[in-house]
Design a protein around this motif. Structure first.
Motif, PDB file in Angstrom:
ATOM      1  N   GLY A  26       0.816  -1.214   0.000  1.00 22.61           N
ATOM      2  CA  GLY A  26       0.000   0.000   0.000  1.00 22.61           C
ATOM      3  C   GLY A  26       0.846   1.259   0.000  1.00 22.61           C
ATOM      4  O   GLY A  26       2.059   1.237  -0.219  1.00 22.61           O
ATOM      5  N   ASN A  27       0.203   2.380   0.256  1.00 22.68           N
ATOM      6  CA  ASN A  27       0.882   3.671   0.303  1.00 22.68           C
ATOM      7  C   ASN A  27       1.922   3.663   1.420  1.00 22.68           C
ATOM      8  O   ASN A  27       1.607   3.318   2.568  1.00 22.68           O
ATOM      9  CB  ASN A  27      -0.148   4.776   0.532  1.00 22.68           C
ATOM     10  N   PHE A  28       3.148   4.076   1.091  1.00 25.65           N
ATOM     11  CA  PHE A  28       4.225   3.982   2.075  1.00 25.65           C
ATOM     12  C   PHE A  28       3.982   4.900   3.270  1.00 25.65           C
ATOM     13  O   PHE A  28       4.219   4.518   4.423  1.00 25.65           O
ATOM     14  CB  PHE A  28       5.572   4.307   1.426  1.00 25.65           C
ATOM     15  N   GLY A  29       3.490   6.115   3.014  1.00 19.17           N
ATOM     16  CA  GLY A  29       3.219   7.039   4.110  1.00 19.17           C
ATOM     17  C   GLY A  29       2.170   6.491   5.064  1.00 19.17           C
ATOM     18  O   GLY A  29       2.298   6.610   6.288  1.00 19.17           O
ATOM     19  N   GLU A  30       1.124   5.888   4.499  1.00 17.29           N
ATOM     20  CA  GLU A  30       0.097   5.296   5.340  1.00 17.29           C
ATOM     21  C   GLU A  30       0.649   4.103   6.117  1.00 17.29           C
ATOM     22  O   GLU A  30       0.263   3.865   7.273  1.00 17.29           O
ATOM     23  CB  GLU A  30      -1.091   4.862   4.476  1.00 17.29           C
ATOM     24  N   PHE A  31       1.555   3.371   5.485  1.00 13.08           N
ATOM     25  CA  PHE A  31       2.179   2.232   6.163  1.00 13.08           C
ATOM     26  C   PHE A  31       2.971   2.705   7.378  1.00 13.08           C
ATOM     27  O   PHE A  31       2.889   2.109   8.465  1.00 13.08           O
ATOM     28  CB  PHE A  31       3.098   1.498   5.180  1.00 13.08           C
ATOM     29  N   VAL A  32       3.730   3.797   7.218  1.00  9.95           N
ATOM     30  CA  VAL A  32       4.495   4.347   8.344  1.00  9.95           C
ATOM     31  C   VAL A  32       3.551   4.844   9.436  1.00  9.95           C
ATOM     32  O   VAL A  32       3.808   4.661  10.637  1.00  9.95           O
ATOM     33  CB  VAL A  32       5.437   5.465   7.864  1.00  9.95           C
ATOM     34  N   GLY A  33       2.437   5.446   9.032  1.00 11.51           N
ATOM     35  CA  GLY A  33       1.451   5.877  10.016  1.00 11.51           C
ATOM     36  C   GLY A  33       0.892   4.707  10.810  1.00 11.51           C
ATOM     37  O   GLY A  33       0.661   4.818  12.023  1.00 11.51           O
ATOM     38  N   ASP A  34       0.724   3.568  10.139  1.00  8.34           N
ATOM     39  CA  ASP A  34       0.248   2.365  10.830  1.00  8.34           C
ATOM     40  C   ASP A  34       1.298   1.868  11.822  1.00  8.34           C
ATOM     41  O   ASP A  34       0.960   1.403  12.914  1.00  8.34           O
ATOM     42  CB  ASP A  34      -0.076   1.279   9.809  1.00  8.34           C
ATOM     43  N   LEU A  53      10.342   7.487  13.842  1.00 14.08           N
ATOM     44  CA  LEU A  53       9.897   7.228  12.466  1.00 14.08           C
ATOM     45  C   LEU A  53       9.887   8.479  11.594  1.00 14.08           C
ATOM     46  O   LEU A  53       9.607   8.383  10.390  1.00 14.08           O
ATOM     47  CB  LEU A  53       8.488   6.636  12.491  1.00 14.08           C
ATOM     48  N   SER A  54      10.217   9.631  12.152  1.00 16.67           N
ATOM     49  CA  SER A  54       9.991  10.890  11.441  1.00 16.67           C
ATOM     50  C   SER A  54      10.760  10.996  10.129  1.00 16.67           C
ATOM     51  O   SER A  54      10.259  11.583   9.166  1.00 16.67           O
ATOM     52  CB  SER A  54      10.349  12.074  12.352  1.00 16.67           C
ATOM     53  N   GLY A  55      11.946  10.458  10.076  1.00 17.49           N
ATOM     54  CA  GLY A  55      12.750  10.618   8.859  1.00 17.49           C
ATOM     55  C   GLY A  55      12.836   9.386   7.983  1.00 17.49           C
ATOM     56  O   GLY A  55      13.635   9.352   7.038  1.00 17.49           O
ATOM     57  N   VAL A  56      12.027   8.364   8.244  1.00 20.58           N
ATOM     58  CA  VAL A  56      12.168   7.102   7.524  1.00 20.58           C
ATOM     59  C   VAL A  56      11.799   7.261   6.053  1.00 20.58           C
ATOM     60  O   VAL A  56      10.885   7.995   5.695  1.00 20.58           O
ATOM     61  CB  VAL A  56      11.330   5.990   8.189  1.00 20.58           C
ATOM     62  N   ARG A  57      12.562   6.584   5.195  1.00 21.61           N
ATOM     63  CA  ARG A  57      12.350   6.652   3.756  1.00 21.61           C
ATOM     64  C   ARG A  57      12.397   5.246   3.165  1.00 21.61           C
ATOM     65  O   ARG A  57      13.105   4.381   3.660  1.00 21.61           O
ATOM     66  CB  ARG A  57      13.439   7.497   3.082  1.00 21.61           C
ATOM     67  N   GLN A  58      11.670   5.047   2.085  1.00 17.52           N
ATOM     68  CA  GLN A  58      11.753   3.784   1.354  1.00 17.52           C
ATOM     69  C   GLN A  58      13.070   3.755   0.577  1.00 17.52           C
ATOM     70  O   GLN A  58      13.485   4.768   0.003  1.00 17.52           O
ATOM     71  CB  GLN A  58      10.567   3.671   0.395  1.00 17.52           C
ATOM     72  N   LEU A 140      14.828  -1.778   7.238  1.00 25.07           N
ATOM     73  CA  LEU A 140      13.825  -2.593   7.928  1.00 25.07           C
ATOM     74  C   LEU A 140      12.407  -2.216   7.504  1.00 25.07           C
ATOM     75  O   LEU A 140      11.565  -3.088   7.250  1.00 25.07           O
ATOM     76  CB  LEU A 140      13.977  -2.439   9.437  1.00 25.07           C
ATOM     77  N   VAL A 141      12.137  -0.912   7.414  1.00 26.75           N
ATOM     78  CA  VAL A 141      10.786  -0.482   7.051  1.00 26.75           C
ATOM     79  C   VAL A 141      10.500  -0.814   5.587  1.00 26.75           C
ATOM     80  O   VAL A 141       9.389  -1.233   5.238  1.00 26.75           O
ATOM     81  CB  VAL A 141      10.596   1.013   7.347  1.00 26.75           C
TER      82      VAL A 141
END
Length: 392
Positions: A26-34, A53-58, A140-141
């Protein structure tokens, strides 16, 4: 006290998440929010999780690295000769001397021979020289978001968060291998959380810069995975010509005394305690090298799932402690990667579960080859050849 609660919550997730479907894609931003929401449900303070999690990037490079593990297509002889060099052996013996006191303590505390830790240290990072430069949190993310193996990587995010909460993980600067391992023997955050050791006495567990910390932590992890104190792991053997090849492979165990009665002999010295359960391993069939694998050999698979890697690491550990070069024999030619995929497809068509046609001779393919060889009246040594491919 807040950290203890967070760490316990993370471990509960690590140990129990596999029982539930693991969110991915799914959407990566939504995944991080989850991830943020789940962190809070697991007991992490919202501001701690948000900062983490604030700076995490794919990271697309992580996915590319995950998909290009072609070296594992090499057969054992080729693979082991690539990884084992005289300079690597010499360097290992130098490191054994340099950290002799640490290795003595590891052997006293955990019963793990120094060759074993030296093997992982050598193969994972070339004794700490090449530890990887992927941002660990991004890796990891990224891998948790990818739907291939989210159940492996999602729990590691929360273990890393627990390390962050106690000041032992920096999301911006912590780097390591593409799969999220950190330090000189490449341990995942959950393993560090559970088995990290301060062996140099500075009050911190620093696996990237402290060889004593890395080695003692690796030993603690092997012990936690079931290493049997003071027992062997691998030894080269010679087999009689009339050996029942179907009995080879880690799926069959007998006592050492039973193997001896069947004609198994140590190539050098004597076999170990006759009461130990063991398997006979012939990585390239009945004409190639042969080993007896003792119970501790199975612990290597908890570190890495590749049979070829595990056997090479276990063999290197014996070499660094003085074992001679194995007798390569004269194995029958094997298959190319494309031929292996064709074989796997044909085995699947016959109803065998080989885990997918990936061109890698893994445990499932070996088992299927052994069974189909027996079905066809061939020596069932689990080594796929062009002749077998043609017969199928």
């Amino acid at each position: 006290m807040r950290f203890l609660t967070c760490a316990f919550s993370a471990l509960m997730l690590v140990n129990g998440a596999n029982a539930q479907p693991v969110p991915c894609g799914g959407n990566f931003g939504e995944f991080v929010g989850d991830l943020q929401a789940e962190a809070e449900r697991q007991g992490f303070a919202p501001e701690v999780a948000r900062s983490f999690l604030s700076g995490v990037r794919q990271d697309p490079a992580v996915l590319q690295a995950d998909q290009r593990q072609g070296i594992f297509q090499d057969p054992f002889i080729t693979f082991s000769r690539k990884l084992i060099s005289q300079s690597r052996l010499d360097r290992g013996r130098q490191m054994a001397d340099r950290y002799n006191a640490i290795f003595d303590e590891i052997e006293r505390r955990y019963g793990i021979s120094r060759g074993v830790l030296l093997a992982f240290w050598a193969f994972e990072t070339d004794y700490g020289a090449v530890q990887g430069d992927y941002n660990t949190l991004n890796a990891l993310v990224t891998l948790a978001h990818d739907c291939r193996r989210p159940e492996i990587f999602r729990p590691q995010i929360f273990a890393a968060l627990a390390l962050y909460a106690r000041g032992d993980f920096d999301p911006a600067t912590t780097t390591g291998a593409w799969a999220g391992e950190i330090g000189q023997v490449q341990m995942l955050p959950k393993d560090i959380l559970e088995n990290g050791q301060d062996a140099d006495g500075d009050g911190r567990v620093t696996l990237k810069t402290s060889a004593p910390d890395a080695l003692m932590s690796g030993a603690a992890m092997l012990s936690d995975l079931g290493w049997r104190h003071g027992e062997p792991w691998l030894q080269e053997v010679e087999l009689p010509q009339d050996f029942d090849w179907y009995d080879t492979g880690v799926h069959t165990t007998k006592t050492v005394a039973e193997w001896e009665r069947l004609g198994v002999r140590a190539r050098n010295g004597r076999l170990d305690d006759g009461r130990l359960e063991a398997s006979i391993v012939i990585p390239q069939g009945r004409f190639g090298p042969a080993f007896i694998a003792y119970p501790n050999f199975r612990v290597f698979f908890e570190w890495n799932q590749s049979f070829t890697y595990v056997l090479t690491a276990a063999y290197f550990a014996t070499r660094i402690e003085g074992a001679p070069v194995y007798d390569a024999g004269d194995p029958e030619p094997g298959l190319s990667g494309e031929q292996m995929r064709m074989l796997q497809e044909r085995l699947q068509a016959r109803g065998y579960d080989v885990g997918g046609a990936d061109g890698i001779l893994g445990a499932g393919t070996r088992d299927a080859v052994r069974e189909v060889q027996r079905e066809l009246g061939l020596p069932a040594d689990a080594w796929p050849t062009p002749d077998l491919l043609n017969r199928l």
